[in-house]
Design an enzyme around this catalytic site. Structure first.
Site, mmCIF file in Angstrom:
data_model
loop_
_atom_site.group_PDB
_atom_site.id
_atom_site.type_symbol
_atom_site.label_atom_id
_atom_site.label_comp_id
_atom_site.label_asym_id
_atom_site.label_seq_id
_atom_site.Cartn_x
_atom_site.Cartn_y
_atom_site.Cartn_z
ATOM 1 N N ASP A 165 0.847 -1.195 0.000
ATOM 2 C CA ASP A 165 0.000 0.000 0.000
ATOM 3 C C ASP A 165 0.880 1.243 0.000
ATOM 4 O O ASP A 165 1.786 1.369 0.820
ATOM 5 C CB ASP A 165 -0.913 -0.007 1.230
ATOM 6 C CG ASP A 165 -2.071 0.970 1.094
ATOM 7 O OD1 ASP A 165 -2.417 1.341 -0.050
ATOM 8 O OD2 ASP A 165 -2.635 1.362 2.132
ATOM 9 N N HIS B 261 -3.737 14.045 0.982
ATOM 10 C CA HIS B 261 -4.010 13.171 2.127
ATOM 11 C C HIS B 261 -2.842 13.212 3.108
ATOM 12 O O HIS B 261 -3.035 13.388 4.317
ATOM 13 C CB HIS B 261 -4.239 11.739 1.635
ATOM 14 C CG HIS B 261 -4.381 10.715 2.722
ATOM 15 N ND1 HIS B 261 -5.484 10.645 3.550
ATOM 16 C CD2 HIS B 261 -3.543 9.731 3.128
ATOM 17 C CE1 HIS B 261 -5.326 9.643 4.400
ATOM 18 N NE2 HIS B 261 -4.151 9.075 4.178
ATOM 19 N N ARG C 106 1.490 16.689 13.233
ATOM 20 C CA ARG C 106 2.641 17.603 13.232
ATOM 21 C C ARG C 106 2.221 18.901 12.550
ATOM 22 O O ARG C 106 2.558 19.148 11.393
ATOM 23 C CB ARG C 106 3.819 16.985 12.458
ATOM 24 C CG ARG C 106 4.362 15.682 13.027
ATOM 25 C CD ARG C 106 5.420 15.090 12.101
ATOM 26 N NE ARG C 106 4.897 14.826 10.767
ATOM 27 C CZ ARG C 106 4.253 13.698 10.430
ATOM 28 N NH1 ARG C 106 4.076 12.751 11.326
ATOM 29 N NH2 ARG C 106 3.785 13.547 9.211
ATOM 30 N N GLU D 12 -9.246 4.267 -2.320
ATOM 31 C CA GLU D 12 -8.009 4.024 -3.060
ATOM 32 C C GLU D 12 -8.334 3.336 -4.386
ATOM 33 O O GLU D 12 -9.416 2.797 -4.576
ATOM 34 C CB GLU D 12 -7.064 3.101 -2.267
ATOM 35 C CG GLU D 12 -6.746 3.600 -0.859
ATOM 36 C CD GLU D 12 -5.534 2.933 -0.235
ATOM 37 O OE1 GLU D 12 -4.770 2.264 -0.966
ATOM 38 O OE2 GLU D 12 -5.347 3.089 0.991
ATOM 39 N N GLN E 210 -4.124 2.152 15.091
ATOM 40 C CA GLN E 210 -3.002 2.667 14.299
ATOM 41 C C GLN E 210 -2.172 3.667 15.103
ATOM 42 O O GLN E 210 -0.941 3.621 15.089
ATOM 43 C CB GLN E 210 -3.576 3.333 13.045
ATOM 44 C CG GLN E 210 -2.550 3.822 12.035
ATOM 45 C CD GLN E 210 -3.218 4.438 10.795
ATOM 46 O OE1 GLN E 210 -4.437 4.458 10.663
ATOM 47 N NE2 GLN E 210 -2.407 4.947 9.883
HETATM 48 CA CA CA Z 1 -4.089 3.031 2.792
#
Ligand code: CA
Length: 439
Positions: free
Chosen positions: A138, A145, A154, A213, A252
């Site tokens: 990926d 994005h 950040r 995607e 994540q």
């Molecule tokens: Ca992805």
């Protein structure tokens, strides 16, 4: 690089009447490949090509042996339950098969009476994934994005310094990739401790998201230790599908440092059933642009052909249905739309960069482009961006709100290519539904 040829003539009409209806998405100029069988049947999955509201059984067509030469060899590779054999053959075989299919499905074809019994209604078939996917990578090729996600973590330095030099990617997992219609339980996992030094929370993901995607299916590939030059890269790309890289944002955030995404990304990924070949997309090529103030790609990631026509105009959109909306019979809510041409890296660059160190690519390998967000509001390809990490919930047309996905939510991704004077080329639909977590 695919050039325009007689299969792209916008005036071509098929003896399959539904393929000629304006905007149907599967005209004779498209001819995407997939794997199908009769719905609910016990028959074998086999390759087919979509034409209008029908699918032509390529395994049965192979038994008729209608052609000779490269097209015959390509068709023989369709005696299989996957497209890997066809993908392995390469561009000349793919083009030869496309040309014969185009001629056979045109109005006036001498093969019409032999092909008619090999057609199935597309709404009466079910699909499997198009290929055995050995490896899945990926990428992260939307600078929009990457910037908007980076800003959340950040604010002063959203883009890391490597972004404009390297197509960033990670190795994903192929075992949980499913075809449109996929359902999966909400993943369980660890999330960040409430205070430094405390134990992490364990339980169902609370911030479940989708990612809009495209998927790139690899063709012949390369031997380990060799590399694919950018001038040859597209000869190793069979075609494109739509991909939803379901993402557990809370998992994540806790696990991704220092080695990147792991269990937040590999519990499910959904792809559309139809693979549209690069040749079919040739009329929608566009120049690959880089802002003048940005670094231009290093020489190994640059070629005249890539600069002239390495990008593709593919329109993308995200829709959502919920248990409530389906009970009410409401139309799916459109959450966003974007375009693949706004990506920062091209397909050729991904293939070339992936092999520059000698990494082997094999037929049926799948690349994800990364979330394809655009530059403007309304072009966000994930809820992470649309809701500012859950801080600005969306209000859906039927009154519900969403920060992230809830159980029984269904995400539908769609993609198509359209322009004046040419039939619309659809990549179809990629739908998937979140089920409650397993106890
Ligand atoms: Ca992805």
């Amino acid at each position: 690089m695919s050039q325009l040829n007689e299969t792209h003539d916008p005036a071509l009409q098929s003896w399959v009447g539904s393929a000629n209806l304006p905007g149907n998405g599967f005209p004779i100029q498209n001819l995407p490949y997939g794997i199908f069988r009769e719905k609910g049947g016990s028959g074998a999955f086999r390759p087919g090509v979509a034409i209008g509201d029908k699918v032509l059984d390529l395994a049965a067509l192979a038994d008729l042996q209608p052609w000779t030469g490269l097209a015959a060899e390509a068709l023989a590779a369709c005696r299989s339950d996957k497209l890997n054999g066809l993908m392995a053959l390469g561009q000349k075989h793919w083009s030869a098969l496309r040309l014969e299919l185009s001629r056979a499905l045109r109005e006036g074809s001498a093969l019409q009476s032999r092909l008619t019994p090999l057609l199935f209604d597309r709404n009466q078939v079910e699909h499997d994934v198009p290929a055995h996917i050995g490896d899945y990578t990926d990428f992260y090729i939307s600078v929009h994005h990457a910037t908007s996600v980076g800003k959340q973590f950040r604010p002063d330095n959203p883009l890391l310094p490597n972004y404009k030099w390297i197509p960033i990617g990670y190795h994903g997992r192929a075992s949980t990739i499913g075809v449109s219609g996929q359902t999966f339980p909400r993943p369980l996992g660890q999330t960040r401790p409430p205070a430094e030094g405390a134990a992490p929370h364990f339980g169902p993901c609370q911030r479940l998201d989708y990612e809009l995607e495209l998927g790139v299916f690899i063709g012949p590939g390369n031997a380990q230790g060799s590399r694919i030059d950018i001038a040859e890269a597209e000869a190793h790309v069979f075609g494109l599908c739509i991909l939803n890289d379901w993402s557990a944002r809370d998992l994540q955030a806790w696990e991704y440092q220092p080695l990147g995404p792991f269990l937040a990304k590999n519990f499910a990924s959904t792809i559309s059933p139809w693979v549209v070949t690069l040749e079919a997309l040739a009329p929608f090529r566009e120049p690959f642009r880089r802002p003048a103030e940005d670094p231009q790609p290093l020489p190994y990631l640059s070629s005249p052909a890539n600069t002239e026509a390495g990008a593709f105009n593919v329109q993308l959109e995200v829709l959502l249905t919920t248990e409530t909306s389906r009970q009410q019979g409401a139309e799916p809510a459109k959450l966003s739309s974007s375009n693949f041409r706004d990506a920062y890296w091209s397909i050729s660059q991904l293939v070339t960069h992936h092999t520059v160190n000698g990494c082997r690519l094999q037929p049926g390998d799948l690349f994800g482009t990364g979330t394809l967000s655009g530059p403007d509001q309304g072009e966000e390809g994930s809820l992470l961006e649309l809701t500012a990490n859950g801080q600005k919930p969306l209000t859906l047309p039927w009154g519900e709100q969403r920060s992230f996905l809830e159980d029984h939510d269904e995400v539908i991704l769609r993609a198509q290519c359209s322009k004046p004077g040419y039939p619309t080329i659809s990549l179809g639909e990629c739908a998937g539904t979140v089920l409650p977590a397993n106890a």
